[in-house]
Write a protein that holds these residues in place. Sequence first.
Motif, short mmCIF file in Angstrom:
data_model
loop_
_atom_site.label_atom_id
_atom_site.label_comp_id
_atom_site.label_asym_id
_atom_site.label_seq_id
_atom_site.Cartn_x
_atom_site.Cartn_y
_atom_site.Cartn_z
N PHE A 53 -95.01 -65.93 -99.19
CA PHE A 53 -94.07 -65.11 -99.92
C PHE A 53 -92.65 -65.47 -99.50
N GLY A 54 -91.74 -65.44 -100.44
CA GLY A 54 -90.38 -65.78 -100.05
C GLY A 54 -89.38 -65.50 -101.15
N PHE A 55 -88.15 -65.95 -100.89
CA PHE A 55 -87.07 -65.85 -101.86
C PHE A 55 -86.36 -67.20 -101.92
N SER A 56 -85.96 -67.57 -103.12
CA SER A 56 -85.13 -68.74 -103.32
C SER A 56 -83.79 -68.29 -103.87
N SER A 57 -82.75 -68.96 -103.47
CA SER A 57 -81.42 -68.70 -104.02
C SER A 57 -80.76 -70.03 -104.35
N LEU A 58 -79.98 -70.02 -105.40
CA LEU A 58 -79.35 -71.24 -105.88
C LEU A 58 -77.93 -70.95 -106.32
N LEU A 59 -76.99 -71.67 -105.71
CA LEU A 59 -75.58 -71.59 -106.11
C LEU A 59 -75.19 -72.90 -106.77
N LEU A 60 -74.68 -72.80 -107.99
CA LEU A 60 -74.22 -73.96 -108.75
C LEU A 60 -72.73 -73.80 -109.04
N PHE A 61 -71.97 -74.87 -108.87
CA PHE A 61 -70.54 -74.79 -109.14
C PHE A 61 -69.99 -76.19 -109.38
N GLN A 62 -68.80 -76.23 -109.93
CA GLN A 62 -68.07 -77.49 -110.13
C GLN A 62 -66.68 -77.34 -109.52
N ALA A 63 -66.23 -78.36 -108.82
CA ALA A 63 -64.95 -78.31 -108.12
C ALA A 63 -63.84 -77.88 -109.08
N LYS A 64 -63.06 -76.91 -108.62
CA LYS A 64 -61.94 -76.36 -109.40
C LYS A 64 -62.38 -75.77 -110.74
N ASN A 65 -63.68 -75.45 -110.84
CA ASN A 65 -64.24 -74.89 -112.07
C ASN A 65 -64.01 -75.80 -113.28
N ASP A 66 -63.93 -77.07 -113.02
CA ASP A 66 -63.65 -78.06 -114.07
C ASP A 66 -64.97 -78.70 -114.50
N THR A 67 -65.33 -78.56 -115.77
CA THR A 67 -66.60 -79.09 -116.27
C THR A 67 -66.65 -80.61 -116.27
N VAL A 68 -65.50 -81.25 -116.09
CA VAL A 68 -65.50 -82.71 -115.99
C VAL A 68 -66.10 -83.15 -114.65
N ASN A 69 -65.93 -82.32 -113.63
CA ASN A 69 -66.49 -82.64 -112.32
C ASN A 69 -68.00 -82.46 -112.31
N ARG A 70 -68.66 -83.16 -111.39
CA ARG A 70 -70.11 -83.07 -111.31
C ARG A 70 -70.57 -81.70 -110.82
N SER A 72 -72.31 -79.30 -108.49
CA SER A 72 -72.71 -79.20 -107.10
C SER A 72 -73.76 -78.10 -106.94
N GLU A 73 -74.61 -78.24 -105.93
CA GLU A 73 -75.64 -77.24 -105.71
C GLU A 73 -75.86 -76.99 -104.23
N ILE A 74 -76.10 -75.71 -103.91
CA ILE A 74 -76.56 -75.28 -102.59
C ILE A 74 -77.82 -74.45 -102.83
N ASN A 75 -78.92 -74.93 -102.31
CA ASN A 75 -80.23 -74.36 -102.61
C ASN A 75 -80.86 -73.86 -101.31
N ALA A 76 -81.18 -72.57 -101.23
CA ALA A 76 -81.78 -72.00 -100.04
C ALA A 76 -83.16 -71.45 -100.37
N PHE A 77 -84.08 -71.59 -99.42
CA PHE A 77 -85.45 -71.14 -99.60
C PHE A 77 -85.94 -70.54 -98.30
N THR A 78 -86.38 -69.28 -98.34
CA THR A 78 -86.93 -68.62 -97.16
C THR A 78 -88.38 -68.24 -97.44
N PHE A 79 -89.20 -68.21 -96.41
CA PHE A 79 -90.61 -67.90 -96.63
C PHE A 79 -91.24 -67.27 -95.39
N VAL A 80 -92.33 -66.56 -95.63
CA VAL A 80 -93.20 -66.05 -94.58
C VAL A 80 -94.61 -66.11 -95.14
N THR A 81 -95.59 -66.42 -94.29
CA THR A 81 -96.96 -66.57 -94.75
C THR A 81 -97.88 -65.57 -94.07
#
Length: 368
Positions: A53-70, A72-81
């Motif tokens: 069981f766990g939770f996943s979280s995902l933050l997506l963004f582009q530098a300066k909020n500019d859609t021309v920029n690629r 970016s992602e920060i992906n976190a995953f926590t779990f317990v069994t």
Amino acid sequence: MAVKPETDVFGQERKNWLKRFVSKTISDTTAPGKPSFRVYPTLAYSPETSFEFGFSSLLLFQAKNDTVNRLSEINAFTFVTLEGQYGIWLDNAIYGDKDNWFFLGKTKFQRFPLLYYGIGPETPGNEPALIDANYLLLRQRILRKVVRNAFIGPEFDYQQLYNTDFKQPEGHDVYELPTGSNGGKNLGLGIAMVYDNRHNVLNVRKGLFAELSFLSYRKALASDHNFFGVNLDFRSSHSTSKRNVFAWQVYGNFMSGDVPFNQLALMGGEMIMRGYYSGRYRDKNMVAAQAEHRWLPFKFSRRFGGAVFGGAAVVAPKVNEFSWKHIRASGGVGLRYLLFAKKDIYLRLDVGFTKDGPGFYLFTGEAF
């Protein structure tokens, strides 16, 4: 005037909260260029962990909020069994404005017993040892753009295994204690060269990623062992139609010196050779390849898609000792759910099949 019981008010508030949570999780209302953040529960099962069981979280963004920029992602995953295992994983791929900087890395902490089948391409699979330990991984590449889509910069890798307990199969000793079985820490410093023209790291519909890196671990640099490694990772994705993608990857890990067992080249896991337990086969050298076809989404659905994949890999103590007879194969199928419609990000559930049985994987974004 009749007043509703207080319990009804609280019950309605709970229902509204749950409705808002579900709606926010499955809907993507963020404006283009603005950061998106999601948290959602996960449930998985494997023979090694029982129910997880766990939770996943995902933050997506582009530098300066500019859609021309690629993206970016920060992906976190926590779990317990149900077996008392727990941990947190964090992956990052962060692009600066106009791609001037690229930060690519991962962090892991887990209390997770490791199954140990021995070292080499022909290890038995019926009675693995159990290594109960705390594990910490900190790996980061700090890359600077040199020309368009090409980056170079320093890389560091810190791995620590502690509070270890090596448990032989019940009733008899099968395995010779490997290097690092009592735990230890190793710090690797080196350099990475990357070519990357992908725009969306988590779902590449068209693009190329190539990495060549070198890491040296020395006792003089706070390591318990002296060894070094060279890593090669080459990935290519091709749009075969508006909805379909064909992707392939070639991966190589080549090490020399006094390498601890947990830092050998490991076959298996959630990224490559899905279906094999991570480390089912391990040695100083490994070459692996995989291919995958993705329907993103299916023609008859707006949010659901799928994938089929297959791969092969081989490990060996030396490069000149790779053998055709030691090549292992894996294959499988996957289900996809469009989690961020505006950013084209899918939640993936993969089932990989090998001669050892199936493996199940639930993650955000594609395996490669």
